[in-house]
Each structure stands twice: as C-alpha cells, then as structure tokens.
Motif scaffolding. Structure first.
Motif, PDB file in Angstrom:
ATOM      1  N   LEU A   1      41.305  33.067  30.257  1.00 20.40           N
ATOM      2  CA  LEU A   1      41.345  33.131  31.716  1.00 20.40           C
ATOM      3  C   LEU A   1      40.323  34.173  32.159  1.00 20.40           C
ATOM      4  CD1 LEU A   1      42.511  32.710  34.579  1.00 20.40           C
ATOM      5  CD2 LEU A   1      44.259  34.409  33.990  1.00 20.40           C
ATOM      6  N   THR A   2      39.419  33.768  33.042  1.00 21.75           N
ATOM      7  CA  THR A   2      38.436  34.695  33.597  1.00 21.75           C
ATOM      8  C   THR A   2      38.718  34.855  35.086  1.00 21.75           C
ATOM      9  OG1 THR A   2      36.779  33.964  31.999  1.00 21.75           O
ATOM     10  CG2 THR A   2      35.971  35.145  33.932  1.00 21.75           C
ATOM     11  N   VAL A   3      38.776  36.115  35.525  1.00 21.76           N
ATOM     12  CA  VAL A   3      38.935  36.435  36.949  1.00 21.76           C
ATOM     13  C   VAL A   3      37.621  37.017  37.420  1.00 21.76           C
ATOM     14  CG1 VAL A   3      40.165  37.841  38.649  1.00 21.76           C
ATOM     15  CG2 VAL A   3      41.402  36.919  36.676  1.00 21.76           C
ATOM     16  N   ARG A   4      37.062  36.450  38.495  1.00 19.87           N
ATOM     17  CA  ARG A   4      35.858  36.993  39.121  1.00 19.87           C
ATOM     18  C   ARG A   4      36.241  37.425  40.536  1.00 19.87           C
ATOM     19  NH1 ARG A   4      34.275  32.599  36.446  1.00 19.87           N
ATOM     20  NH2 ARG A   4      32.852  32.942  34.707  1.00 19.87           N
ATOM     21  N   ASP A   5      35.792  38.621  40.908  1.00 23.06           N
ATOM     22  CA  ASP A   5      36.125  39.152  42.224  1.00 23.06           C
ATOM     23  C   ASP A   5      34.998  40.079  42.665  1.00 23.06           C
ATOM     24  OD1 ASP A   5      37.553  39.683  44.542  1.00 23.06           O
ATOM     25  OD2 ASP A   5      39.232  40.665  43.538  1.00 23.06           O
ATOM     26  N   PHE A   6      35.096  40.586  43.875  1.00 20.93           N
ATOM     27  CA  PHE A   6      34.105  41.499  44.437  1.00 20.93           C
ATOM     28  C   PHE A   6      34.809  42.766  44.885  1.00 20.93           C
ATOM     29  CE2 PHE A   6      32.037  37.470  44.703  1.00 20.93           C
ATOM     30  CZ  PHE A   6      30.675  37.718  44.643  1.00 20.93           C
TER      31      PHE A   6
ATOM     32  N   ASP B   1      39.546  50.533  39.956  1.00 21.94           N
ATOM     33  CA  ASP B   1      40.866  50.413  40.575  1.00 21.94           C
ATOM     34  C   ASP B   1      41.252  48.949  40.784  1.00 21.94           C
ATOM     35  OD1 ASP B   1      41.180  53.148  40.655  1.00 21.94           O
ATOM     36  OD2 ASP B   1      40.589  53.338  42.764  1.00 21.94           O
ATOM     37  N   GLN B   2      40.301  48.143  41.239  1.00 24.64           N
ATOM     38  CA  GLN B   2      40.571  46.724  41.467  1.00 24.64           C
ATOM     39  C   GLN B   2      40.839  46.008  40.144  1.00 24.64           C
ATOM     40  OE1 GLN B   2      41.032  45.122  44.435  1.00 24.64           O
ATOM     41  NE2 GLN B   2      40.955  47.181  45.249  1.00 24.64           N
ATOM     42  N   SER B   3      40.118  46.395  39.103  1.00 16.76           N
ATOM     43  CA  SER B   3      40.338  45.810  37.777  1.00 16.76           C
ATOM     44  C   SER B   3      41.746  46.140  37.289  1.00 16.76           C
ATOM     45  CB  SER B   3      39.311  46.335  36.778  1.00 16.76           C
ATOM     46  OG  SER B   3      38.013  45.922  37.135  1.00 16.76           O
ATOM     47  N   GLN B   4      42.168  47.370  37.527  1.00 16.20           N
ATOM     48  CA  GLN B   4      43.515  47.783  37.120  1.00 16.20           C
ATOM     49  C   GLN B   4      44.573  46.975  37.874  1.00 16.20           C
ATOM     50  OE1 GLN B   4      44.336  51.983  37.742  1.00 16.20           O
ATOM     51  NE2 GLN B   4      45.672  51.998  35.952  1.00 16.20           N
TER      52      GLN B   4
ATOM     53  N   TRP C   1      53.853  34.985  40.559  1.00 14.09           N
ATOM     54  CA  TRP C   1      53.219  36.213  40.053  1.00 14.09           C
ATOM     55  C   TRP C   1      52.265  36.903  41.019  1.00 14.09           C
ATOM     56  CZ3 TRP C   1      47.880  36.676  39.268  1.00 14.09           C
ATOM     57  CH2 TRP C   1      47.148  35.501  39.450  1.00 14.09           C
ATOM     58  N   PHE C   2      51.708  36.181  41.977  1.00 16.25           N
ATOM     59  CA  PHE C   2      50.648  36.738  42.806  1.00 16.25           C
ATOM     60  C   PHE C   2      51.140  37.311  44.135  1.00 16.25           C
ATOM     61  CE2 PHE C   2      46.977  36.334  45.715  1.00 16.25           C
ATOM     62  CZ  PHE C   2      46.053  37.085  45.020  1.00 16.25           C
TER      63      PHE C   2
ATOM     64  N   ASN D   1      44.672  43.636  36.267  1.00 18.62           N
ATOM     65  CA  ASN D   1      45.348  43.741  34.976  1.00 18.62           C
ATOM     66  C   ASN D   1      46.866  43.715  35.151  1.00 18.62           C
ATOM     67  OD1 ASN D   1      42.929  43.891  33.556  1.00 18.62           O
ATOM     68  ND2 ASN D   1      42.940  46.129  33.482  1.00 18.62           N
ATOM     69  N   TYR D   2      47.347  44.416  36.159  1.00 16.66           N
ATOM     70  CA  TYR D   2      48.777  44.438  36.448  1.00 16.66           C
ATOM     71  C   TYR D   2      49.266  43.046  36.855  1.00 16.66           C
ATOM     72  CZ  TYR D   2      53.160  45.482  38.790  1.00 16.66           C
ATOM     73  OH  TYR D   2      54.469  45.473  39.180  1.00 16.66           O
ATOM     74  N   GLN D   3      48.515  42.397  37.746  1.00 12.61           N
ATOM     75  CA  GLN D   3      48.897  41.060  38.219  1.00 12.61           C
ATOM     76  C   GLN D   3      48.904  40.051  37.065  1.00 12.61           C
ATOM     77  OE1 GLN D   3      50.188  41.856  41.440  1.00 12.61           O
ATOM     78  NE2 GLN D   3      49.403  39.829  41.876  1.00 12.61           N
ATOM     79  N   ILE D   4      47.863  40.080  36.244  1.00 12.40           N
ATOM     80  CA  ILE D   4      47.756  39.128  35.138  1.00 12.40           C
ATOM     81  C   ILE D   4      48.847  39.384  34.103  1.00 12.40           C
ATOM     82  CG2 ILE D   4      46.273  38.299  33.259  1.00 12.40           C
ATOM     83  CD1 ILE D   4      45.423  37.366  36.134  1.00 12.40           C
ATOM     84  N   LYS D   5      49.208  40.643  33.908  1.00 14.27           N
ATOM     85  CA  LYS D   5      50.321  40.965  33.005  1.00 14.27           C
ATOM     86  C   LYS D   5      51.600  40.301  33.516  1.00 14.27           C
ATOM     87  CE  LYS D   5      52.698  44.909  30.945  1.00 14.27           C
ATOM     88  NZ  LYS D   5      52.824  46.361  30.916  1.00 14.27           N
ATOM     89  N   ASP D   6      51.819  40.309  34.830  1.00 14.11           N
ATOM     90  CA  ASP D   6      52.979  39.658  35.419  1.00 14.11           C
ATOM     91  C   ASP D   6      52.886  38.140  35.222  1.00 14.11           C
ATOM     92  OD1 ASP D   6      55.456  39.630  36.742  1.00 14.11           O
ATOM     93  OD2 ASP D   6      54.513  39.379  38.704  1.00 14.11           O
ATOM     94  N   LEU D   7      51.702  37.583  35.408  1.00 12.88           N
ATOM     95  CA  LEU D   7      51.496  36.142  35.168  1.00 12.88           C
ATOM     96  C   LEU D   7      51.860  35.795  33.726  1.00 12.88           C
ATOM     97  CD1 LEU D   7      50.326  33.274  35.642  1.00 12.88           C
ATOM     98  CD2 LEU D   7      48.071  34.240  35.144  1.00 12.88           C
ATOM     99  N   PHE D   8      51.355  36.565  32.784  1.00 10.38           N
ATOM    100  CA  PHE D   8      51.619  36.295  31.370  1.00 10.38           C
ATOM    101  C   PHE D   8      53.109  36.384  31.060  1.00 10.38           C
ATOM    102  CE2 PHE D   8      47.158  37.401  29.549  1.00 10.38           C
ATOM    103  CZ  PHE D   8      46.635  36.340  30.257  1.00 10.38           C
ATOM    104  N   HIS D   9      53.789  37.323  31.689  1.00 12.77           N
ATOM    105  CA  HIS D   9      55.238  37.444  31.520  1.00 12.77           C
ATOM    106  C   HIS D   9      55.925  36.165  32.008  1.00 12.77           C
ATOM    107  CE1 HIS D   9      59.209  39.253  31.356  1.00 12.77           C
ATOM    108  NE2 HIS D   9      59.389  38.882  32.610  1.00 12.77           N
ATOM    109  N   ARG D  10      55.468  35.639  33.147  1.00 10.93           N
ATOM    110  CA  ARG D  10      56.082  34.432  33.731  1.00 10.93           C
ATOM    111  C   ARG D  10      55.871  33.200  32.870  1.00 10.93           C
ATOM    112  NH1 ARG D  10      59.442  36.823  37.189  1.00 10.93           N
ATOM    113  NH2 ARG D  10      58.342  38.015  38.744  1.00 10.93           N
ATOM    114  N   ILE D  11      54.722  33.125  32.190  1.00 13.22           N
ATOM    115  CA  ILE D  11      54.455  31.944  31.365  1.00 13.22           C
ATOM    116  C   ILE D  11      54.901  32.145  29.914  1.00 13.22           C
ATOM    117  CG2 ILE D  11      52.592  31.068  32.813  1.00 13.22           C
ATOM    118  CD1 ILE D  11      50.590  32.192  30.854  1.00 13.22           C
ATOM    119  N   GLY D  12      55.523  33.286  29.647  1.00  6.89           N
ATOM    120  CA  GLY D  12      56.046  33.550  28.309  1.00  6.89           C
ATOM    121  C   GLY D  12      54.974  33.889  27.291  1.00  6.89           C
ATOM    122  N   ASN D  13      53.914  34.546  27.743  1.00  3.07           N
ATOM    123  CA  ASN D  13      52.802  34.914  26.864  1.00  3.07           C
ATOM    124  C   ASN D  13      52.993  36.290  26.274  1.00  3.07           C
ATOM    125  OD1 ASN D  13      50.227  34.080  25.825  1.00  3.07           O
ATOM    126  ND2 ASN D  13      49.350  35.681  27.083  1.00  3.07           N
TER     127      ASN D  13
END
Length: 127
Positions: free
Chosen positions: A96-101, A109-112, A33-34, A115-127
């Motif tokens: 799941l908590t994501v912390r970044d700078f 923009d970075q949050s968006q 996913w990443f 959000n896109y990346q985590i949506k892909d992760l959730f798709h991969r794990i069947g969430n």
C-alpha cells in the motif's frame, strides 16, 4: 505561503488487493479506520470526526483494486492524497502506497499521522 511538497509512504500488507481496496474506496471501509462517519454522494466523500468536524474530498481518479486519488475540496487543484496498491514482483506481497502533500517542515508530522491511521487500518483487516 510556502509551497507544499509531495511525499510517499509504503506499507507491506498481508491482504488481497480487492479486500484492501474496499477499505480505501468505500464509505463503510473508510469508516472502519479513517473517519468516524463517511458518506458518499456525487463523487464526493464527506468525512466527519468527533461528531462535528466535517471535510469533503472529491474522487479524482479510481482504478478498482489499484488506486484511488482524492482531493480535499479546500485544497489547491494540484494537491491530492492517493492510495495505491501493487504486488511486489520480488516478494509477491501487497504494498500500500500513500501519497500526500504537506509543508516541507510538516512532512514528518503528517507521515506520523498516516502511520497511526494505517496501523488502525491494518488492525481492522487483521494484519
């Protein structure tokens, strides 16, 4: 150069902490996913996208099934990105908590992007 600020994003996920942690902390999981390709050697992940762009991140801290903190090798020492997993005492749901700078004006923009990346992760794990 303006100073980056830390921001935090939370995502409820229907998945056990152990399975989720595999997707956050192993080359095979991160490659789902990443990034397009992920390698790990000497405590450093190498990520590549689109067959060419490569970035490296060192593992600063890792607690199995709880947290992994990474720092891009090009980033200042105090900056990192982190995935942490908790179980909500109220709902008993995995969080799941994501912390970044990011630069203050780039947080949205970075949050968006996360959000896109985590949506892909959730798709991969069947969430």
């Amino acid at each position: 150069m303006s100073k980056k600020v830390q921001y935090e994003l939370e995502y409820p996920v229907r998945c056990s902490p152990g399975i989720l942690f595999e997707f956050l902390s192993t080359p095979a999981g991160l490659q789902e996913w990443f990034a397009d390709k992920v390698d790990f050697r000497d405590n450093v992940f190498s990520f590549s996208w689109n067959g060419s762009t490569e970035e490296e991140a060192e593992v600063l801290e890792q607690l199995p099934d709880e947290r992994i903190r990474l720092r891009w090798l090009h980033a200042p020492k105090g900056e990192y990105f982190e995935f942490s997993i908790q179980i909500s005492e109220v709902t008993n749901m995995t969080i799941l908590t994501v912390r970044d700078f990011a630069e203050k004006k780039e947080v949205a923009d970075q949050s968006q992007l996360w959000n896109y990346q985590i949506k892909d992760l959730f798709h991969r794990i069947g969430n």
